[in-house]
Design an enzyme around this catalytic site. Structure first.
Site, mmCIF file in Angstrom:
data_model
loop_
_atom_site.group_PDB
_atom_site.id
_atom_site.type_symbol
_atom_site.label_atom_id
_atom_site.label_comp_id
_atom_site.label_asym_id
_atom_site.label_seq_id
_atom_site.Cartn_x
_atom_site.Cartn_y
_atom_site.Cartn_z
ATOM 1 C CD GLU A 92 -2.829 -10.110 2.497
ATOM 2 O OE1 GLU A 92 -3.016 -9.608 3.362
ATOM 3 O OE2 GLU A 92 -3.592 -10.164 1.475
ATOM 4 C CG HIS A 132 -3.016 -4.708 1.407
ATOM 5 N ND1 HIS A 132 -2.238 -5.315 2.201
ATOM 6 C CD2 HIS A 132 -3.952 -5.616 1.077
ATOM 7 C CE1 HIS A 132 -2.603 -6.363 2.481
ATOM 8 N NE2 HIS A 132 -3.580 -6.814 1.851
ATOM 9 C CD GLU A 150 -8.334 -4.708 1.986
ATOM 10 O OE1 GLU A 150 -8.555 -5.736 2.743
ATOM 11 O OE2 GLU A 150 -7.629 -4.707 1.111
ATOM 12 C CG HIS A 151 -5.184 -5.995 6.482
ATOM 13 N ND1 HIS A 151 -5.217 -7.233 7.065
ATOM 14 C CD2 HIS A 151 -5.366 -6.437 4.869
ATOM 15 C CE1 HIS A 151 -4.742 -8.192 5.832
ATOM 16 N NE2 HIS A 151 -4.992 -7.535 4.834
#
Lengths: 423, 424
Positions: free
Chosen positions: B143, B68, B71-72
């Site tokens: 997040e 993740h 991905e950012h």
């Protein structure tokens, strides 16, 4: 592109609209009633539509009704009840597969139209009211829907902020009123509310799909002809700014604080304000995303939304408790920069491209088209999405600056964790 | 190598291309569509924390949440970020990481070719520095915090934690504030170089676009990848659930619950068949329209926020019952009792046909929008099945398939997760 909507009045205050396009595989037929939102009537209005979609004279139990719909390829007849501007909107929507896909050749359009009409016009009654047992269960549905607002902290914070922003206006209330109001409902109260909905409220029927809706129109026209209609039409109130900004903090056990900053405008340049929303906080290259999130790493989300009819611009974000002040200062500073013209022509072009792209995508789903045109009829300005995008492409940088200057800080709402007790 | 795959029921077709670069490309043009949706994905998700390639002596284990995080960070290069490039075309761009995949996407109604060039460009061009990696800690930290407050999210993850002993599916996709603190640029490059080789990737495009121009862009921009012979390892997982009950207190209105039934993992067509059979079975037995739902609803034990679904992916398969109740323990008992009763008394064939029809319609619905089609295409390819396989399987599934699924369901191999309202 021609405006694809056809709209006509089929009974006093009942408008029938169709949007046809061959690209769709599903149809949606929604019946939407509108009234000025008030806390007293709201729970009964919502409960009425919960009850109406549980049964009807042909399918007297929820199980029978639901199984009939499931058998028709998972068709649905679902209630809705929500707030839009100063209105409470309630009604029901039928969604069903296009006839061409029916495995056994059923005429789904006719079957679902009949089901919708039976639910609205032929409910099960007991002694001139809704049945006691169904009332008790659906009352609970309304109570749960009000209480559940707290589960989603972002939506909860926005709802609370709007209540503060619109204090003294219909929009201050929650869509379904209060838990106390819902608890006080009786079968008779809800049935009376139902009769009032049918006879007095503005009604917008929206059909989106491929093919011919003339049968739907005929059946609904006949159904509404059995009701004595005396429609009451109300307007949306433009919200007026407070003399001083209101700062409100609410405390709940949360890990992340939520902040909503509400501005008001008296400007009539809605197109410029719409474009401003994109530049300020409506895209991943907006001022808020680029600075509050990417540059300062304060938030995962920080974005702006604009309510053209109430004249509200909201910024909402999730932020660490210790960074609330820092985030608020940066959010306000970014607006000041736009007011002083500190943005590029490219920022404006990006916003226009985003508007065009989003507008063109609306055509691809029945749900998107339904929402778009229902909003248009409420605003009393019917543009198709492409026309809207075209109009916004004519907005100049100067108009964006003037739109930004018209925003007045009205309310800052913060949801945060309880203060730690000193040892 | 290119093959055209058609479906007569939908009267539609798509192209599946094994590109010389190593990537698999799925092109699904849709008549009358105003927009285009493109996804560029890799078989790399949060469960892939232990892996090796032909260049590694042994397996390496990396911090949770790294897929993740990557991905950012992939959105940035040394000059700007991909959002800035997309902004110039007006496209909506995003990305997501799931348990078993990461995908980068855009939707647009104009300048499709330009957008595709942006997508293929930045995903193949990583740029990480110590500073840019550190900057992301704050954003992803927020997040994670956001999800910590989400009772609907927590109830599901707690259920997975209760069911799984070792499988990384029990860990939040974004990791934890502590695990992401261990991520640095070298680890990101290592994971990137391992999982973002084109042999491990799929490009899926649906909606309005020109096939020839699209292929020309792919030929020009997809860089041939050497196959690193990637092996991922998911730790051995006992068949039984770890614990039968777990609770947490959070700010919410009434208790939320998830009931999870654990199964062994399946692959390919077997996974598709099990997913279809259990989706239909649980809907027949428990959902709105069933005797169970009517009874529990009338006793105010559950409300309309009640749903059943299959939760599956690479290395995991379970069935989840999701809802709200003032007495989740009672619901758990009722669910198990109802499934056991039906095992003895038998299922209704009429109910089977009803529910099968709804699943058939929802399959048709997945071919309505460019987004749905592209997403479906990516998921199917990564699961080793064709885009139309599920639709055709559901149209042909039999009552016996569903009866067999019920016979194989062990109601005791299950866990109950509850989120209780916190005071204050």
């Amino acid at each position: 592109m021609d405006n694809p909507i056809n709209r006509k009045e089929i009974a006093p205050g009942v408008y029938f609209s169709t949007v046809n396009d061959d690209r769709y595989k599903f149809h949606r037929v929604s019946v939407n009633f509108y009234t000025e939102l008030n806390e007293t009537d709201a729970p009964a209005n919502a409960a009425a539509f919960c009850i109406l979609t549980t049964s009807n004279s042909r399918y007297p139990t929820y199980k029978q009704l639901k199984n009939r719909l499931l058998r028709l390829y998972g068709s649905s007849v679902e209630p809705h009840y929500y707030k839009k501007y100063d209105y409470q909107c309630m009604g029901m929507t039928a969604q069903f597969l296009d006839d061409v896909f029916a495995l056994d050749g059923e005429n789904l359009t006719e079957l679902l139209t009949d089901m919708l009409i039976d639910c609205i016009f032929s409910p099960i009654t007991e002694n001139g009211a809704f049945p006691e047992k169904t009332t008790e269960l659906e009352k609970q549905t309304v109570i749960d829907s009000i209480e559940e607002l707290i589960n989603d902290k972002r939506s909860y914070a926005i709802s609370k902020a709007v209540s503060l922003l619109c204090s003294g206006e219909p929009a201050q209330y929650f869509a379904n009123g209060t838990v106390e109001g819902a608890k006080a409902l009786t079968p008779q109260k809800i049935y009376d509310a139902y009769l009032k909905v049918l006879s007095t409220m503005r009604c917008e029927i929206m059909c989106v799909g491929r093919g011919d809706f003339s049968l739907v129109e005929q059946k609904l026209t006949d159904a509404f002809s059995t009701v004595q209609r005396k429609p009451v039409m109300t307007d949306i109130i433009r919200s007026t700014p407070k003399s001083e900004p209101l700062y409100k903090t609410e405390r709940l056990p949360v890990n992340q604080s939520k902040m909503v900053i509400g501005f008001k405008t008296t400007s009539d340049d809605k197109d410029a304000l719409s474009l401003l929303q994109k530049i300020y906080g409506g895209t991943p290259s907006s001022k808020l995303f680029a600075n509050v999130r990417e540059k300062l790493s304060l938030c995962y989300y920080c974005s702006a939304s604009y309510d053209s009819e109430k004249g509200l611009m909201l910024v909402d974000c999730g932020v660490e408790n210790d960074n609330i002040d820092k985030a608020r200062e940066e959010i306000l500073r970014q607006l000041e920069l736009i007011k002083s013209g500190d943005f590029t022509d490219e920022d404006v072009n990006i916003a226009k491209l985003t508007v065009t792209n989003n507008a063109n995508s609306i055509y691809d789903t029945v749900r998107g088209m339904e929402r778009w045109y229902l909003d248009c009829v409420l605003k009393n300005q019917i543009d198709d999405p492409a026309q809207y995008a075209m109009r916004l492409s004519g907005v100049t940088r100067e108009r964006v600056i003037e739109a930004a200057k018209s925003l007045v800080l009205d309310t800052v709402y913060v949801l945060t964790s309880p203060e730690k007790e000193e040892d | 190598m290119s093959e055209k795959i058609a479906n007569s029921r939908l009267n539609e077709e798509y192209l599946r291309i094994k590109h010389p670069s190593g990537a698999t490309i799925l092109l699904y043009p849709m008549k009358g569509c105003s927009s285009t949706y493109a996804l560029f994905g890799t078989r790399y998700g949060s469960v892939d924390t232990t892996f090796k390639t032909k260049n590694d002596a042994d397996f390496i284990t990396v911090p949770e949440g790294i897929a993740h995080y990557l991905e950012h960070k992939l959105f940035e290069n040394d000059e700007c970020d991909a959002f800035e490039l997309y902004a110039k075309t007006g496209a909506n761009a995003n990305a997501f990481t799931s348990f078993d995949k990461t995908a980068y996407l855009f939707s647009c109604s104009q300048k499709f070719e330009e957008n595709l060039e942006i997508l293929l460009g930045f995903v193949q061009d990583p740029y990480f520095t110590a500073e840019t990696v550190a900057k992301e800690q704050g954003i992803i930290g927020q997040e994670i915090r956001m999800y910590e407050d989400d009772p609907g999210w927590r109830v599901t993850f707690n259920c997975l934690k209760a069911m799984y002993h070792n499988n990384p599916v029990r860990i939040d996709i974004a990791g934890t504030v502590e695990s992401i603190a261990k991520i640095d640029k070298d680890l990101l490059y290592r994971c990137y170089n391992t999982f973002y080789n084109l042999n491990n990737m799929v490009l899926a495009i649906a909606g309005k676009f020109d096939v020839d121009k699209t292929l020309e862009i792919c030929d020009r921009l997809l860089k041939k990848s050497d196959d690193p012979e990637l092996v991922t390892r998911i730790p051995d997982e006992p068949e039984e659930v770890l614990t039968h009950r777990t609770t947490q207190k959070l700010s919410c209105a009434m208790p939320l619950f998830n009931i999870g039934f654990k199964f062994p993992a399946y692959e390919g067509k077997e996974q598709l068949k099990k997913r279809a059979a259990y989706s239909i079975l649980l809907d027949m037995c428990l959902n709105k329209g069933s005797d169970f739902f009517e009874r529990c609803f009338e006793h105010k034990l559950i409300n309309y926020n009640f749903n059943t679904y299959v939760f599956d992916g690479r290395g995991f398969f379970s069935v989840i019952v999701d809802g709200e109740s003032r007495d989740p323990d009672k619901v758990y008992d009722e669910v198990k009792a109802e499934l056991n009763r039906l095992k003895n008394d038998g299922l209704s064939e009429e109910s089977f046909i009803t529910v099968r029809n709804t699943f058939y319609a929802s399959q048709i619905a997945s071919f309505v929008t460019a987004e749905g089609v592209a997403m479906n295409a990516l998921n199917c390819e990564m699961s080793g099945i064709g885009v139309y396989d599920e639709l055709e399987y559901i149209a042909a599934i039999t009552f016996d398939d569903v009866k067999e699924a019920l016979a194989q369901l062990d109601t005791e191999n299950s866990a109950l997760s509850i989120i209780e309202p916190a005071e204050g």
